[in-house]
Design an enzyme around this catalytic site. Structure first.
Site, mmCIF file in Angstrom:
data_model
loop_
_atom_site.group_PDB
_atom_site.id
_atom_site.type_symbol
_atom_site.label_atom_id
_atom_site.label_comp_id
_atom_site.label_asym_id
_atom_site.label_seq_id
_atom_site.Cartn_x
_atom_site.Cartn_y
_atom_site.Cartn_z
ATOM 1 N N ASP A 1 44.014 30.743 30.774
ATOM 2 C CA ASP A 1 43.727 31.379 32.062
ATOM 3 C C ASP A 1 44.997 31.671 32.859
ATOM 4 O OD1 ASP A 1 41.023 30.684 31.340
ATOM 5 O OD2 ASP A 1 41.361 28.718 32.216
ATOM 6 N N GLU B 1 33.863 35.956 35.493
ATOM 7 C CA GLU B 1 34.553 34.887 36.224
ATOM 8 C C GLU B 1 36.029 35.240 36.289
ATOM 9 O OE1 GLU B 1 33.654 31.470 33.809
ATOM 10 O OE2 GLU B 1 34.894 32.136 32.144
#
Length: 578
Positions: free
Chosen positions: A44, A210
């Site tokens: 991420d 997300e």
């Protein structure tokens, strides 16, 4: 390395692993780079431009220290320069190992001379840390919004002085997911204000949306976010003239006809000349969520990340590309994986599984003495395996094919009963090679394995065992990626040596497996079973990593040297008339 071994080691430099050996190198040296730019599990990732180049952070989950800070001048060559969290918060809660919890999908921004990082802890809420010096000490974390389920946060400061925060939900805690939320943020970034609103609903084709990041470009507010899941997902871009929407959306990066599964979730950045770039991850199972860099072009007001080879209007990831034009050429700087343990600070590549407990002496560096000591302190009685042991000193896999070797001395106290130390490859399946003392004070080498460590009630299986009568030993593991496509199967082989020259394979090969939301890791441990006033301990002289190519070069150099010695001896014998 210990000074008393310096001359010995200098004599073995050809046949031992180099102290400065490094891992993956993406810089091809010809003005181009290859993907991944980091074959390391920086999940991420997010990136921002700062005063002196570019800064990146990534998820660190339960590991301590947390929130890695990486720096680059050219977006290809990166250096790990520190951590924003010296301890995971709340500190006491994270003194226990909590796999997969903690720091999820952070964002980093440079605003008004300060660097900000926001992240969601799915069990506690939204946190923020900031600093003026990203390589130094960061301020104490601020709880911006308490509560369960908040994840994947990103701040945005508009030109009118207002600030906003985008975020998502973890369905495992909030019982909802696949939506993106937006809330106004106090201009100082310390708390949410006003009413949050859902600005994107992914239930119609973009499940598990997300990881949103916010930007403003050409009069549009942009939200860029992944969808579709970790391994098979894609990257969305959304735009609106109004920060509150409505947002129109488009897929701007997917696997397409390439071999790169799930190219998504990361940060967009522009170089001073206006070129766009997108840093994102790809999940390679046990080898982690590795980092890639895509060129970004704009067509019809929308970004194309990578290249649109099949002309479907959606970018596909590149395998090689020209390095970003940043006005200067910078040399290749692979991340550091080896450690000589010659200082008073741990190498930044190392992390523990939890915050250190001040009442437990896991180990120390010895500064100028030149080694690291790990103490065989007893673990809790209910801790039957390594899975929840906090004092594992681990680092991420540094590449796809590498060899790691550690030199150690095991100083065992016979009164300490069962204890040991060794080299471990760790994940939901794990295996290790160790030197151990049994209850009778005898020493042995062992290999042990545990499958399904997160859920299994089983104990470790002993694969191999042999008595040994010396305390100085070398442990080695070779990690190989067997296929460069899904599911990226790997193989681990353990070795040992008593002289640092000849290494013998030990036990069985092992298939590495990812941990909880993280790739497999490699590292060192020491553990015991009995409380005693002078525990056994291990002094690690060094830990050295070589890529597969370096290992082959070392082996070739050794063979050439040995062959030259044989030839010279033959010439000498011939001259002497023997």
């Amino acid at each position: 390395m210990r000074l008393r071994h310096l001359l010995l080691l200098l004599g073995l430099t050809v046949c031992t692993l180099g102290a400065n050996a490094q891992g993956w190198n993406a810089d091809l040296g010809n003005g181009k780079y290859k993907n991944p730019i980091l074959h390391v599990d920086y999940s991420d990732p997010d990136v921002c431009a700062g005063e002196d180049g570019y800064y990146m952070t990534a998820s660190s989950f339960n590991s301590s220290p947390g929130l890695p800070i990486l720096h680059s001048k050219d977006l290809v060559n990166w250096e790990l320069i520190g951590y924003a969290l010296q301890n995971q918060v709340p500190v006491e809660h994270y003194r226990a190992v909590r796999h997969g919890d903690g720091v999820w999908a952070p964002s980093i921004r440079y605003h008004n001379g300060e660097y900000y990082i926001y992240w969601g802890d799915p069990d506690f809420g939204i946190y923020m840390v900031k600093t003026k010096n990203p390589a130094g000490i960061w301020d104490e974390p601020v709880l911006v919004k308490g509560g369960k389920g908040y994840i994947d946060t990103c701040p945005f400061w508009d030109q009118d002085g207002k600030a906003y925060l985008s975020y998502a939900f973890a369905g495992s805690r909030a019982n909802v997911k696949t939506v993106l939320m937006l809330s106004e943020l106090a201009p100082d970034g310390t708390k949410l204000i006003g009413n949050p609103a859902m600005v994107f609903d992914g239930h119609n084709g973009h499940t598990t949306v997300e990881g949103s990041k916010m930007y403003k470009r050409d009069g549009y507010y942009w939200v860029m976010a992944p969808a579709g899941g970790v391994k098979p997902g894609w990257q969305l871009a959304m735009r609106s003239k109004n920060v509150w929407g409505p947002y129109e959306s488009k897929i701007v990066l997917h696997q397409g006809d390439t071999s790169m599964n799930g190219p998504h979730q990361g940060g967009y950045i522009e170089t001073p000349n206006g070129d766009g770039w997108f840093i994102h991850f790809q999940d390679r199972w046990a080898f982690g969520r590795i980092v890639n860099l895509q060129p970004v072009t704009w067509k019809g007001g929308w970004p194309i990340m990578g290249t649109d080879k099949n002309k479907d209007g959606i970018g596909e990831p590149v395998a090689e590309w020209t390095k970003p034009n940043v006005g200067k050429n910078y040399p290749a700087t692979p991340l550091v994986s080896s450690d000589e343990f010659n200082g008073h600070r741990y190498g930044l590549q190392w992390q523990w599984q939890a915050n250190q407990n001040p009442s437990e002496q896991w180990g120390w560096l010895s500064a100028n003495l030149g080694f690291m000591r790990l103490n065989c302190i007893p673990r809790q009685e209910n801790m039957k395996t390594m899975w929840n042991m906090p004092n594992l000193l681990l680092q991420k896999f540094p590449g796809d094919n590498f060899t790691a070797t550690a030199k150690l001395t095991f100083e065992n106290n016979p009164d300490a009963k069962e204890c040991g130390t060794g080299l471990i490859v760790f994940g939901e399946d794990y295996a290790y090679i160790a030197i151990e003392q049994d209850a009778a004070g005898k020493l042995k080498l062992v290999q042990r394995l545990l499958k399904d460590a997160r859920t299994s009630k089983d104990l470790e299986t002993e694969i191999a065992s042999v008595a040994i009568d010396q305390k100085n030993i070398y442990f080695r593991t070779q990690v190989e990626m067997l296929q460069n496509t899904e599911p990226f199967d790997g193989k681990v082989t353990f070795y040992y040596s008593t002289d640092g020259k000849t290494f013998k394979a030990f036990g069985k090969t092992f298939t590495p497996r990812a941990g909880r939301w993280v790739g497999a890791k490699i590292g060192l441990f020491a553990t015991g079973t009995k409380a005693i006033n002078d525990s056994s301990y291990a002094d690690y002289d060094w830990f050295r990593v070589e890529s597969d190519n370096e290992v082959k070069k070392t082996a070739l150099s050794t063979n050439l040297r040995e062959q030259k010695a044989i030839n010279n001896k033959a010439k000498t014998n011939l001259t002497a008339g023997k």
